[in-house]
Design a protein around this motif. Structure first.
Motif, PDB file in Angstrom:
ATOM      1  N   ASN A  80      69.982 -33.925  87.098  1.00 29.40           N
ATOM      2  CA  ASN A  80      70.619 -35.232  87.529  1.00 29.40           C
ATOM      3  C   ASN A  80      71.063 -36.383  86.348  1.00 29.40           C
ATOM      4  O   ASN A  80      71.763 -36.944  86.540  1.00 29.40           O
ATOM      5  CB  ASN A  80      69.665 -35.950  88.714  1.00 29.40           C
ATOM      6  CG  ASN A  80      70.488 -36.908  89.667  1.00 29.40           C
ATOM      7  OD1 ASN A  80      71.616 -36.437  89.885  1.00 29.40           O
ATOM      8  ND2 ASN A  80      69.794 -37.725  89.925  1.00 29.40           N
ATOM      9  N   ASP A  81      69.721 -36.375  85.585  1.00 26.40           N
ATOM     10  CA  ASP A  81      69.984 -37.422  84.362  1.00 26.40           C
ATOM     11  C   ASP A  81      71.125 -37.117  83.575  1.00 26.40           C
ATOM     12  O   ASP A  81      71.577 -38.073  82.827  1.00 26.40           O
ATOM     13  CB  ASP A  81      68.735 -37.177  83.456  1.00 26.40           C
ATOM     14  CG  ASP A  81      67.594 -37.870  84.381  1.00 26.40           C
ATOM     15  OD1 ASP A  81      67.809 -38.668  85.441  1.00 26.40           O
ATOM     16  OD2 ASP A  81      66.313 -37.873  83.931  1.00 26.40           O
ATOM     17  N   TYR A  82      71.769 -35.936  83.576  1.00 18.93           N
ATOM     18  CA  TYR A  82      73.103 -35.670  82.679  1.00 18.93           C
ATOM     19  C   TYR A  82      74.244 -35.925  83.348  1.00 18.93           C
ATOM     20  O   TYR A  82      75.279 -35.908  82.707  1.00 18.93           O
ATOM     21  CB  TYR A  82      72.931 -34.220  82.174  1.00 18.93           C
ATOM     22  CG  TYR A  82      71.593 -33.811  81.521  1.00 18.93           C
ATOM     23  CD1 TYR A  82      71.387 -34.548  80.472  1.00 18.93           C
ATOM     24  CD2 TYR A  82      70.840 -32.956  82.100  1.00 18.93           C
ATOM     25  CE1 TYR A  82      70.117 -34.076  79.597  1.00 18.93           C
ATOM     26  CE2 TYR A  82      69.718 -32.463  81.496  1.00 18.93           C
ATOM     27  CZ  TYR A  82      69.413 -32.987  80.195  1.00 18.93           C
ATOM     28  OH  TYR A  82      68.132 -32.662  79.553  1.00 18.93           O
ATOM     29  N   PHE A  83      74.203 -36.580  84.703  1.00 17.01           N
ATOM     30  CA  PHE A  83      75.361 -36.780  85.394  1.00 17.01           C
ATOM     31  C   PHE A  83      75.491 -38.219  85.413  1.00 17.01           C
ATOM     32  O   PHE A  83      74.635 -38.856  85.834  1.00 17.01           O
ATOM     33  CB  PHE A  83      75.390 -35.971  86.743  1.00 17.01           C
ATOM     34  CG  PHE A  83      75.130 -34.486  86.737  1.00 17.01           C
ATOM     35  CD1 PHE A  83      76.387 -33.794  85.594  1.00 17.01           C
ATOM     36  CD2 PHE A  83      74.024 -33.862  87.384  1.00 17.01           C
ATOM     37  CE1 PHE A  83      75.812 -32.293  85.569  1.00 17.01           C
ATOM     38  CE2 PHE A  83      74.031 -32.720  87.149  1.00 17.01           C
ATOM     39  CZ  PHE A  83      74.870 -31.638  86.294  1.00 17.01           C
ATOM     40  N   ASN A  84      76.844 -38.788  85.351  1.00 18.24           N
ATOM     41  CA  ASN A  84      76.940 -40.243  85.511  1.00 18.24           C
ATOM     42  C   ASN A  84      77.716 -40.460  86.904  1.00 18.24           C
ATOM     43  O   ASN A  84      77.764 -39.391  87.648  1.00 18.24           O
ATOM     44  CB  ASN A  84      78.018 -41.000  84.686  1.00 18.24           C
ATOM     45  CG  ASN A  84      79.348 -40.068  84.552  1.00 18.24           C
ATOM     46  OD1 ASN A  84      79.950 -39.648  85.526  1.00 18.24           O
ATOM     47  ND2 ASN A  84      80.105 -40.100  83.338  1.00 18.24           N
ATOM     48  N   GLU A  85      77.687 -41.569  87.486  1.00 16.71           N
ATOM     49  CA  GLU A  85      78.164 -41.828  88.864  1.00 16.71           C
ATOM     50  C   GLU A  85      79.360 -41.228  89.019  1.00 16.71           C
ATOM     51  O   GLU A  85      79.672 -40.904  90.309  1.00 16.71           O
ATOM     52  CB  GLU A  85      78.154 -43.418  89.186  1.00 16.71           C
ATOM     53  CG  GLU A  85      76.933 -44.162  89.064  1.00 16.71           C
ATOM     54  CD  GLU A  85      76.229 -44.470  87.681  1.00 16.71           C
ATOM     55  OE1 GLU A  85      77.128 -44.613  86.467  1.00 16.71           O
ATOM     56  OE2 GLU A  85      75.238 -44.709  87.479  1.00 16.71           O
ATOM     57  N   VAL A  86      80.555 -41.236  88.185  1.00 17.02           N
ATOM     58  CA  VAL A  86      81.825 -40.811  88.296  1.00 17.02           C
ATOM     59  C   VAL A  86      81.519 -39.067  88.733  1.00 17.02           C
ATOM     60  O   VAL A  86      82.152 -38.627  89.532  1.00 17.02           O
ATOM     61  CB  VAL A  86      82.740 -41.021  87.342  1.00 17.02           C
ATOM     62  CG1 VAL A  86      83.890 -40.281  87.436  1.00 17.02           C
ATOM     63  CG2 VAL A  86      82.764 -42.694  87.291  1.00 17.02           C
ATOM     64  N   SER A  87      80.772 -38.410  87.585  1.00 17.09           N
ATOM     65  CA  SER A  87      80.808 -37.100  87.886  1.00 17.09           C
ATOM     66  C   SER A  87      80.129 -36.589  89.202  1.00 17.09           C
ATOM     67  O   SER A  87      80.419 -35.615  89.843  1.00 17.09           O
ATOM     68  CB  SER A  87      80.223 -36.479  86.841  1.00 17.09           C
ATOM     69  OG  SER A  87      78.984 -36.880  86.489  1.00 17.09           O
TER      70      SER A  87
END
Length: 189
Positions: A152-159
């Motif tokens: 989860n930490d590797y994904f930003n809000e947009v992705s």
């Protein structure tokens, strides 16, 4: 003594990585987490990895599975080129006929995510996990949902909004109750 192991025994183990005997390879891979720190990154990248990675192409599922599991211990020592090779192989294994191999490849990708080059980590993870959400094997779908959570930490809000939530949404009505519950929980978080 640990220093004598590295100086005397580790060099004697190197030829075993080249062995074609499946029993030797499986046993060696099962002990890789205890052995790998006795080798330099150079030896791991130039000798060990190129031999171990051949296990992905073996016809025996036990050797493929042992190879996948061993990569969690080997990945921290790999250079960028070998990480790319490893990812190509793991992505290819997502199409393997053995469902447990497909599932284990997803788990492995999630566990080695921190070693993937940042510039293509997010796209790689989304692609691999998204593919696994469509697998006919429920445990692979479950692994994909868990992998999204782990990484989860590797994904930003947009992705998350554009790529991940639309992929997880159908799993909220999955035929497997385990997958369904996990997907619903992940969507809430």
């Amino acid at each position: 003594k640990p220093e004598s192991f590295g100086a005397k025994i580790a060099p004697a183990l190197l030829p075993l990585f080249e062995s074609k005997d499946r029993n030797i390879r499986v046993h060696l891979l099962s002990q890789i987490s205890n052995l790998i720190h006795h080798f330099s990154d150079k030896v791991i990248n130039e000798t060990i990895f190129k031999n171990v990675v051949q296990g992905f192409n073996d016809s025996v599922a036990a050797l493929k599975a042992a190879t996948i599991v061993s990569m969690v211990s080997i990945a921290p020592h790999l250079n960028g080129s070998n990480i790319k090779t490893l990812l190509r192989e793991l992505e290819r294994l997502q199409g393997d006929q053995d469902p447990s191999i497909r599932c284990n490849s997803v788990i492995c990708i999630a566990k080695i995510a921190e070693y993937i080059q940042p510039e293509f980590r997010t796209a790689t993870l989304i692609s691999c996990f998204s593919r696994a959400t469509k697998d006919t094997f429920a445990q692979s779908r479950k692994a994909a949902v868990s992998a999204y959570k782990t990484c989860n930490d590797y994904f930003n809000e947009v992705s998350i909004a554009v790529n991940i939530m639309p992929t997880l949404a159908p799993l909220c009505v999955d035929q497997s109750i385990e997958v369904r519950c996990l997907a619903l929980k992940q969507m809430r978080e």
